[in-house]
Design a protein around this motif. Structure first.
Motif, PDB file in Angstrom:
ATOM      1  N   ALA A   1       0.839  -1.200   0.000  1.00  0.00           N
ATOM      2  CA  ALA A   1       0.000   0.000   0.000  1.00  0.00           C
ATOM      3  C   ALA A   1       0.876   1.253   0.000  1.00  0.00           C
ATOM      4  CB  ALA A   1      -0.926  -0.016   1.212  1.00  0.00           C
ATOM      5  N   VAL A   2       1.767   1.339  -0.956  1.00  0.00           N
ATOM      6  CA  VAL A   2       2.701   2.455  -1.040  1.00  0.00           C
ATOM      7  C   VAL A   2       2.033   3.642  -1.730  1.00  0.00           C
ATOM      8  CG1 VAL A   2       4.904   3.204  -2.027  1.00  0.00           C
ATOM      9  CG2 VAL A   2       4.685   0.929  -1.029  1.00  0.00           C
ATOM     10  N   LYS A   3       2.191   4.818  -1.114  1.00  0.00           N
ATOM     11  CA  LYS A   3       1.664   6.094  -1.641  1.00  0.00           C
ATOM     12  C   LYS A   3       0.138   6.111  -1.726  1.00  0.00           C
ATOM     13  CE  LYS A   3       5.717   7.946  -2.354  1.00  0.00           C
ATOM     14  NZ  LYS A   3       6.245   8.927  -1.444  1.00  0.00           N
ATOM     15  N   TYR A   4      -0.531   5.387  -0.837  1.00  0.00           N
ATOM     16  CA  TYR A   4      -1.988   5.423  -0.796  1.00  0.00           C
ATOM     17  C   TYR A   4      -2.459   6.754  -0.212  1.00  0.00           C
ATOM     18  CZ  TYR A   4      -3.301   0.543  -1.817  1.00  0.00           C
ATOM     19  OH  TYR A   4      -3.552  -0.658  -2.410  1.00  0.00           O
ATOM     20  N   ARG A   5      -3.637   7.163  -0.627  1.00  0.00           N
ATOM     21  CA  ARG A   5      -4.323   8.308  -0.020  1.00  0.00           C
ATOM     22  C   ARG A   5      -5.244   7.773   1.062  1.00  0.00           C
ATOM     23  NH1 ARG A   5      -7.610   9.856  -4.974  1.00  0.00           N
ATOM     24  NH2 ARG A   5      -7.663   7.594  -4.932  1.00  0.00           N
ATOM     25  N   ILE A   6      -5.754   8.656   1.911  1.00  0.00           N
ATOM     26  CA  ILE A   6      -6.632   8.223   2.994  1.00  0.00           C
ATOM     27  C   ILE A   6      -7.836   7.466   2.443  1.00  0.00           C
ATOM     28  CG2 ILE A   6      -7.816  10.457   3.126  1.00  0.00           C
ATOM     29  CD1 ILE A   6      -7.199   8.000   6.053  1.00  0.00           C
ATOM     30  N   ILE A   7      -8.403   7.911   1.338  1.00  0.00           N
ATOM     31  CA  ILE A   7      -9.583   7.244   0.778  1.00  0.00           C
ATOM     32  C   ILE A   7      -9.256   5.811   0.357  1.00  0.00           C
ATOM     33  CG2 ILE A   7      -9.266   8.125  -1.578  1.00  0.00           C
ATOM     34  CD1 ILE A   7     -12.624   7.525   0.251  1.00  0.00           C
ATOM     35  N   ASP A   8      -8.023   5.582  -0.105  1.00  0.00           N
ATOM     36  CA  ASP A   8      -7.618   4.234  -0.496  1.00  0.00           C
ATOM     37  C   ASP A   8      -7.542   3.310   0.721  1.00  0.00           C
ATOM     38  OD1 ASP A   8      -7.297   5.061  -3.204  1.00  0.00           O
ATOM     39  OD2 ASP A   8      -5.332   5.890  -2.677  1.00  0.00           O
TER      40      ASP A   8
ATOM     41  N   VAL B   1       3.948  -0.046   3.621  1.00  0.00           N
ATOM     42  CA  VAL B   1       3.591   1.338   3.304  1.00  0.00           C
ATOM     43  C   VAL B   1       4.837   2.185   3.059  1.00  0.00           C
ATOM     44  CG1 VAL B   1       1.458   1.197   4.659  1.00  0.00           C
ATOM     45  CG2 VAL B   1       3.538   2.071   5.728  1.00  0.00           C
ATOM     46  N   SER B   2       4.644   3.374   2.539  1.00  0.00           N
ATOM     47  CA  SER B   2       5.745   4.308   2.320  1.00  0.00           C
ATOM     48  C   SER B   2       6.364   4.693   3.659  1.00  0.00           C
ATOM     49  CB  SER B   2       5.247   5.583   1.635  1.00  0.00           C
ATOM     50  OG  SER B   2       4.587   5.279   0.445  1.00  0.00           O
ATOM     51  N   PRO B   3       7.689   4.770   3.738  1.00  0.00           N
ATOM     52  CA  PRO B   3       8.335   5.122   4.996  1.00  0.00           C
ATOM     53  C   PRO B   3       7.936   6.505   5.517  1.00  0.00           C
ATOM     54  CG  PRO B   3       9.962   4.384   3.387  1.00  0.00           C
ATOM     55  CD  PRO B   3       8.644   4.471   2.694  1.00  0.00           C
ATOM     56  N   ASP B   4       7.552   7.392   4.609  1.00  0.00           N
ATOM     57  CA  ASP B   4       7.182   8.755   5.017  1.00  0.00           C
ATOM     58  C   ASP B   4       5.679   8.915   5.253  1.00  0.00           C
ATOM     59  OD1 ASP B   4       6.335   8.540   2.414  1.00  0.00           O
ATOM     60  OD2 ASP B   4       7.296  10.376   1.726  1.00  0.00           O
ATOM     61  N   MET B   5       4.952   7.815   5.270  1.00  0.00           N
ATOM     62  CA  MET B   5       3.502   7.885   5.429  1.00  0.00           C
ATOM     63  C   MET B   5       3.101   8.605   6.702  1.00  0.00           C
ATOM     64  SD  MET B   5       0.596   6.227   6.992  1.00  0.00           S
ATOM     65  CE  MET B   5       1.288   4.734   7.564  1.00  0.00           C
ATOM     66  N   GLU B   6       3.836   8.383   7.797  1.00  0.00           N
ATOM     67  CA  GLU B   6       3.480   9.010   9.074  1.00  0.00           C
ATOM     68  C   GLU B   6       3.547  10.526   9.015  1.00  0.00           C
ATOM     69  OE1 GLU B   6       4.559   6.352  12.774  1.00  0.00           O
ATOM     70  OE2 GLU B   6       6.307   6.579  11.474  1.00  0.00           O
ATOM     71  N   THR B   7       4.520  11.052   8.283  1.00  0.00           N
ATOM     72  CA  THR B   7       4.663  12.507   8.193  1.00  0.00           C
ATOM     73  C   THR B   7       3.859  13.101   7.038  1.00  0.00           C
ATOM     74  OG1 THR B   7       6.684  12.238   6.892  1.00  0.00           O
ATOM     75  CG2 THR B   7       6.940  12.528   9.273  1.00  0.00           C
TER      76      THR B   7
ATOM     77  N   ASP C   1      -6.360  -1.219  13.785  1.00  0.00           N
ATOM     78  CA  ASP C   1      -5.449  -2.297  14.212  1.00  0.00           C
ATOM     79  C   ASP C   1      -4.651  -2.896  13.062  1.00  0.00           C
ATOM     80  OD1 ASP C   1      -6.131  -2.112  16.942  1.00  0.00           O
ATOM     81  OD2 ASP C   1      -7.918  -3.322  16.587  1.00  0.00           O
ATOM     82  N   VAL C   2      -4.149  -2.031  12.190  1.00  0.00           N
ATOM     83  CA  VAL C   2      -3.323  -2.466  11.061  1.00  0.00           C
ATOM     84  C   VAL C   2      -1.865  -2.512  11.501  1.00  0.00           C
ATOM     85  CG1 VAL C   2      -2.479  -1.802   8.773  1.00  0.00           C
ATOM     86  CG2 VAL C   2      -4.907  -1.590   9.328  1.00  0.00           C
ATOM     87  N   ILE C   3      -1.159  -3.531  11.059  1.00  0.00           N
ATOM     88  CA  ILE C   3       0.278  -3.634  11.282  1.00  0.00           C
ATOM     89  C   ILE C   3       0.941  -3.096  10.015  1.00  0.00           C
ATOM     90  CG2 ILE C   3       2.197  -5.203  11.719  1.00  0.00           C
ATOM     91  CD1 ILE C   3      -0.017  -7.123  12.908  1.00  0.00           C
ATOM     92  N   ALA C   4       1.738  -2.034  10.160  1.00  0.00           N
ATOM     93  CA  ALA C   4       2.328  -1.379   8.992  1.00  0.00           C
ATOM     94  C   ALA C   4       3.853  -1.445   9.046  1.00  0.00           C
ATOM     95  CB  ALA C   4       1.879   0.077   8.929  1.00  0.00           C
ATOM     96  N   TYR C   5       4.436  -1.845   7.926  1.00  0.00           N
ATOM     97  CA  TYR C   5       5.885  -1.890   7.796  1.00  0.00           C
ATOM     98  C   TYR C   5       6.325  -0.875   6.753  1.00  0.00           C
ATOM     99  CZ  TYR C   5       6.012  -6.300  10.357  1.00  0.00           C
ATOM    100  OH  TYR C   5       5.903  -7.270  11.324  1.00  0.00           O
ATOM    101  N   PRO C   6       7.346  -0.060   7.072  1.00  0.00           N
ATOM    102  CA  PRO C   6       7.864   0.875   6.066  1.00  0.00           C
ATOM    103  C   PRO C   6       8.687   0.102   5.028  1.00  0.00           C
ATOM    104  CG  PRO C   6       9.195   0.994   8.048  1.00  0.00           C
ATOM    105  CD  PRO C   6       8.068   0.041   8.342  1.00  0.00           C
ATOM    106  N   VAL C   7       8.410   0.324   3.762  1.00  0.00           N
ATOM    107  CA  VAL C   7       9.107  -0.379   2.696  1.00  0.00           C
ATOM    108  C   VAL C   7       9.582   0.605   1.644  1.00  0.00           C
ATOM    109  CG1 VAL C   7       8.870  -2.082   0.865  1.00  0.00           C
ATOM    110  CG2 VAL C   7       7.802  -2.489   3.061  1.00  0.00           C
TER     111      VAL C   7
END
Length: 94
Positions: free
Chosen positions: A34-41, A62-68, A81-87
């Motif tokens: 789920a890299v570069k997803y928008r909130i709606i995605d 997910v994208s490593p910069d998703m949090e920011t 309750d999603v487990i997210a890994y930066p990739v």
């Protein structure tokens, strides 16, 4: 076809999850890139899974910069309750 020898590869280890989250080895899991997803995605994908009653792990790369880049995305994924890994990856051959 001629038989090719197997090449050994260096083992890939996952990075540390972006927030405290634990896999439940007794549950099913859905894994997705789920890299570069928008909130709606995220809402459409994760929200739909949870609305159907799915209670297993949802594990996203997910994208490593998703949090920011999208605090709303981070807050939503944590609430679901999603487990997210930066990739980070490079699709070029160069």
């Amino acid at each position: 076809a001629p038989k090719r020898p197997l090449k050994s590869r260096t083992a890939f280890s996952l990075p540390v999850p972006m927030w405290a989250a634990q896999h439940n080895p007794n549950n099913d899991a859905v894994l997705a890139l789920a890299v570069k997803y928008r909130i709606i995605d995220y809402v459409r994908f994760v929200g739909t899974l949870r609305r159907t009653g799915y209670t297993g792990d949802i594990v996203l790369a997910v994208s490593p910069d998703m949090e920011t880049q999208c605090k709303e995305c981070k807050d939503f994924l944590q609430a679901m309750d999603v487990i997210a890994y930066p990739v980070t990856f490079n699709c070029s051959k160069g």
